[in-house]
Design a protein around this motif. Structure first.
Motif, PDB file in Angstrom:
ATOM      1  N   LEU A 157     -11.411  33.037  30.227  1.00 61.02           N
ATOM      2  CA  LEU A 157     -13.082  32.831  30.207  1.00 61.02           C
ATOM      3  C   LEU A 157     -13.460  33.174  29.411  1.00 61.02           C
ATOM      4  N   ALA A 158     -14.740  32.645  28.854  1.00 62.98           N
ATOM      5  CA  ALA A 158     -15.181  32.479  27.865  1.00 62.98           C
ATOM      6  C   ALA A 158     -16.913  32.554  28.001  1.00 62.98           C
ATOM      7  N   GLY A 159     -17.585  32.970  27.270  1.00 59.99           N
ATOM      8  CA  GLY A 159     -18.849  33.580  27.105  1.00 59.99           C
ATOM      9  C   GLY A 159     -19.790  32.565  25.591  1.00 59.99           C
ATOM     10  N   LEU A 160     -20.829  31.879  25.580  1.00 58.37           N
ATOM     11  CA  LEU A 160     -21.284  31.862  24.228  1.00 58.37           C
ATOM     12  C   LEU A 160     -23.295  32.594  24.024  1.00 58.37           C
ATOM     13  N   SER A 161     -22.642  33.267  22.703  1.00 59.60           N
ATOM     14  CA  SER A 161     -24.521  34.067  23.256  1.00 59.60           C
ATOM     15  C   SER A 161     -24.839  34.244  21.241  1.00 59.60           C
ATOM     16  N   THR A 175     -25.331  37.078  27.481  1.00 58.50           N
ATOM     17  CA  THR A 175     -26.603  38.374  27.134  1.00 58.50           C
ATOM     18  C   THR A 175     -27.350  38.289  28.680  1.00 58.50           C
ATOM     19  N   GLY A 176     -27.448  37.316  28.589  1.00 60.85           N
ATOM     20  CA  GLY A 176     -28.397  37.393  29.633  1.00 60.85           C
ATOM     21  C   GLY A 176     -28.541  37.765  30.895  1.00 60.85           C
ATOM     22  N   ASN A 177     -29.510  38.401  31.749  1.00 65.78           N
ATOM     23  CA  ASN A 177     -29.765  37.439  33.034  1.00 65.78           C
ATOM     24  C   ASN A 177     -28.645  37.429  33.890  1.00 65.78           C
ATOM     25  N   LEU A 178     -28.952  35.703  34.053  1.00 65.29           N
ATOM     26  CA  LEU A 178     -27.638  35.229  34.796  1.00 65.29           C
ATOM     27  C   LEU A 178     -26.226  35.196  34.638  1.00 65.29           C
ATOM     28  N   GLY A 179     -26.138  34.896  33.156  1.00 64.56           N
ATOM     29  CA  GLY A 179     -25.346  34.381  31.930  1.00 64.56           C
ATOM     30  C   GLY A 179     -24.523  35.503  32.427  1.00 64.56           C
ATOM     31  N   ARG A 180     -24.922  37.076  32.184  1.00 64.82           N
ATOM     32  CA  ARG A 180     -23.954  38.501  31.781  1.00 64.82           C
ATOM     33  C   ARG A 180     -23.540  38.532  33.603  1.00 64.82           C
ATOM     34  N   ARG A 181     -24.486  38.329  34.915  1.00 67.26           N
ATOM     35  CA  ARG A 181     -23.775  38.518  36.097  1.00 67.26           C
ATOM     36  C   ARG A 181     -22.767  37.542  36.042  1.00 67.26           C
ATOM     37  N   THR A 182     -22.790  36.526  35.566  1.00 63.26           N
ATOM     38  CA  THR A 182     -21.734  35.551  36.531  1.00 63.26           C
ATOM     39  C   THR A 182     -20.614  35.506  35.907  1.00 63.26           C
ATOM     40  N   LEU A 183     -20.065  36.172  34.086  1.00 63.57           N
ATOM     41  CA  LEU A 183     -18.971  36.568  34.062  1.00 63.57           C
ATOM     42  C   LEU A 183     -18.621  37.966  34.232  1.00 63.57           C
ATOM     43  N   GLN A 184     -19.367  38.813  34.758  1.00 65.66           N
ATOM     44  CA  GLN A 184     -18.569  39.648  35.621  1.00 65.66           C
ATOM     45  C   GLN A 184     -18.603  39.305  37.440  1.00 65.66           C
ATOM     46  N   LEU A 236     -18.650  42.765  27.642  1.00 61.40           N
ATOM     47  CA  LEU A 236     -18.122  41.756  28.198  1.00 61.40           C
ATOM     48  C   LEU A 236     -16.709  41.417  27.063  1.00 61.40           C
ATOM     49  N   ALA A 237     -16.792  41.287  26.021  1.00 60.13           N
ATOM     50  CA  ALA A 237     -15.831  41.450  24.963  1.00 60.13           C
ATOM     51  C   ALA A 237     -14.822  42.435  25.010  1.00 60.13           C
ATOM     52  N   GLU A 238     -14.819  43.528  25.313  1.00 62.01           N
ATOM     53  CA  GLU A 238     -13.786  44.695  25.815  1.00 62.01           C
ATOM     54  C   GLU A 238     -12.959  44.298  26.544  1.00 62.01           C
ATOM     55  N   ARG A 239     -13.470  43.835  27.654  1.00 61.68           N
ATOM     56  CA  ARG A 239     -12.870  43.665  28.935  1.00 61.68           C
ATOM     57  C   ARG A 239     -11.979  41.660  29.019  1.00 61.68           C
ATOM     58  N   GLY A 240     -12.546  41.539  27.486  1.00 63.88           N
ATOM     59  CA  GLY A 240     -11.228  40.440  27.383  1.00 63.88           C
ATOM     60  C   GLY A 240     -12.432  38.760  27.021  1.00 63.88           C
ATOM     61  N   VAL A 241     -13.340  38.913  27.444  1.00 62.58           N
ATOM     62  CA  VAL A 241     -14.018  37.311  27.533  1.00 62.58           C
ATOM     63  C   VAL A 241     -13.766  37.303  26.527  1.00 62.58           C
ATOM     64  N   ASP A 242     -13.940  35.855  25.974  1.00 59.42           N
ATOM     65  CA  ASP A 242     -13.915  35.203  24.880  1.00 59.42           C
ATOM     66  C   ASP A 242     -15.745  35.126  24.373  1.00 59.42           C
TER      67      ASP A 242
END
Length: 298
Positions: free
Chosen positions: A30-34, A10-19, A43-49
């Motif tokens: 893809l997965a993200g930690l928050s 949910t941070g500036n760099l992490g969110r942009r990277t996942l996008q 991001l979850a709605e787009r299928g990211v874990d």
């Protein structure tokens, strides 16, 4: 094949990277930690874990890193216990079977011995921990962010000049989007193991040269007016920044003048495959926002 996980989703760099990753790979990879997964609902709605986890909670990290092949470890915020957080994340990655950890550090020149308050010592610790871990690693040393230019010189340089601590050192700041693209290149590419990259934008300049560029853009002189470090710090405190944040910002800007951001490479351009946005291009379009209002048709 394991997942690619990005911390700080949910941070500036992490969110942009996942996008950007979503433009290259299927979401199921893809997965993200928050710490607050609900803030990554888009991001979850787009299928990211999106997985819950906290750098201070080792067990949560081990769970979150399960089944992950490559991990982008976005460094913890300054003025927190970064050593404990980074150690937990690296140890949990090893425990969970992660193969490759990419760590986002801050650019520095070790030969100069300039310490950026709040980050340098803990970056060194994290890099040493990675090298000792037995994991494959990549260190991406980030420059100053173009997106935060107003924080360095203020939004009023056209009225009051570029007032910063003295020095002729240079910097080549880069957009967060370009730095996120470098993260993607390492996460999805090969041959980056056990390597350190120093990332820069495409054009370096001192604050004196930045003032000259602003003069060209503005059509009127924008003077370069060096001020003492303490005066620069106190100006930010008067404008409402907490003192520890003002000290952090002051150390960065003073470090530019001393040369701590002067080492320039083409690492970023080689990683992303295109010319990063230059500071001149960014300023022409974005500094300051009020300029666009002043020149808009009545």
């Amino acid at each position: 094949m394991g997942k690619l996980l990005v911390t700080g989703a949910t941070g500036n760099l992490g969110r942009r990277t996942l996008q950007l990753l979503l433009e290259r790979l299927p979401a199921e990879r893809l997965a993200g930690l928050s710490r607050a997964p609900e803030r990554a609902a888009d991001l979850a709605e787009r299928g990211v874990d999106i997985r819950p986890g906290d750098y201070f909670d080792y067990a949560s990290l081990v769970r979150a890193f399960d089944g992950v092949d490559k991990l982008l470890l976005v460094s913890a915020q300054a003025f927190t216990d970064r050593n404990a957080q980074h150690f937990n994340a690296i140890a949990a990655a090893k425990h969970a079977g992660v193969r490759h950890v990419i760590y986002t550090a801050i650019q520095r020149d070790d030969a100069l011995g300039i310490t950026q308050v709040g980050v340098t010592e803990s970056d060194v610790f994290a890099e040493q921990t990675l090298r000792a871990s037995g994991l494959d690693y990549t260190v991406l040393r980030n420059p100053m962010y173009l997106d935060q230019f107003d924080g360095y010189v203020g939004a009023d340089a056209y009225e009051n000049g570029v007032r910063v601590p003295p020095g002729e050192g240079t910097m080549a700041p880069a957009l967060l989007r370009d730095l996120a693209a470098a993260n993607v290149a390492v996460l999805t590419g090969d041959g980056h193991e056990n390597t350190t990259y120093t990332l820069n934008g495409s054009e370096a300049a001192s604050f004196r040269e930045i003032a000259a560029t602003l003069s060209e853009i503005h059509g009127r002189p924008v003077p370069y007016l060096p001020v003492e470090v303490e005066e620069y710090l106190e100006s930010h405190v008067r404008n409402g920044l907490p003192r520890h944040v003002a000290e952090f910002l002051t150390a960065w800007v003073a470090g530019v003048g001393l040369g701590s951001f002067s080492r320039n490479t083409d690492d970023l351009e080689r990683l992303i495959g295109y010319r990063p946005t230059s500071y001149r291009e960014y300023l022409e379009e974005n500094y300051p926002a009020v300029t666009k209002r002043e020149t808009a048709p009545l």
